[in-house]
Motif scaffolding. Structure first.
Motif, mmCIF file in Angstrom:
data_model
loop_
_atom_site.group_PDB
_atom_site.id
_atom_site.type_symbol
_atom_site.label_atom_id
_atom_site.label_comp_id
_atom_site.label_asym_id
_atom_site.label_seq_id
_atom_site.Cartn_x
_atom_site.Cartn_y
_atom_site.Cartn_z
ATOM 1 N N TYR A 1 0.828 -1.209 0.000
ATOM 2 C CA TYR A 1 0.000 0.000 0.000
ATOM 3 C C TYR A 1 0.861 1.258 0.000
ATOM 4 O O TYR A 1 0.469 2.293 -0.532
ATOM 5 N N LYS A 2 2.042 1.187 0.590
ATOM 6 C CA LYS A 2 2.916 2.359 0.705
ATOM 7 C C LYS A 2 3.760 2.596 -0.542
ATOM 8 O O LYS A 2 4.499 3.576 -0.604
ATOM 9 N N LYS A 3 3.629 1.755 -1.541
ATOM 10 C CA LYS A 3 4.416 1.916 -2.770
ATOM 11 C C LYS A 3 3.603 2.701 -3.794
ATOM 12 O O LYS A 3 2.933 2.134 -4.651
ATOM 13 N N PHE A 4 3.652 4.007 -3.665
ATOM 14 C CA PHE A 4 2.977 4.908 -4.592
ATOM 15 C C PHE A 4 3.783 6.192 -4.685
ATOM 16 O O PHE A 4 4.657 6.459 -3.865
ATOM 17 N N TYR A 5 3.495 6.959 -5.699
ATOM 18 C CA TYR A 5 4.110 8.271 -5.908
ATOM 19 C C TYR A 5 3.019 9.309 -5.786
ATOM 20 O O TYR A 5 1.881 9.062 -6.165
#
Length: 94
Positions: free
Chosen positions: A25-29
């Motif tokens: 879930y924390k892998k975003f830009y």
């Protein structure tokens, strides 16, 4: 933008705790774009996991709500492989 990403990651930690998907879930830009859009305030690209927020002239609460809305799209995409504005999405957003 780093501060906004950290805030969103804190929200993920609080909402999902030790879930096996928390790190995914924390892998975003995230990108805050000082551009006026008439039809929408933000968008999410599921292929690149890229959140863009527009219309930064709005009040802080509105910008935060838009940002969390787009984060919900990201989480929906991770969980389901697709995202839309259906009931499941809005349940997640709430």
């Amino acid at each position: 933008m780093i501060k906004m990403k950290n805030i969103l990651c804190d929200i993920i930690d609080n909402a999902y705790g030790a879930s096996e998907k928390t790190e995914l879930y924390k892998k975003f830009y995230i990108e805050m774009i000082n551009e006026r859009r008439k039809c929408f305030h933000g968008d999410y690209n599921g292929l690149t996991h890229h959140i863009r927020i527009f219309n930064l002239y709005r009040d802080d609460n509105s910008i935060v709500a838009t940002t969390i809305h787009e984060l919900a799209h990201h989480i929906d995409m991770i969980d389901n492989g697709a995202t839309s504005h259906g009931k499941e999405f809005y349940d997640r957003f709430r």
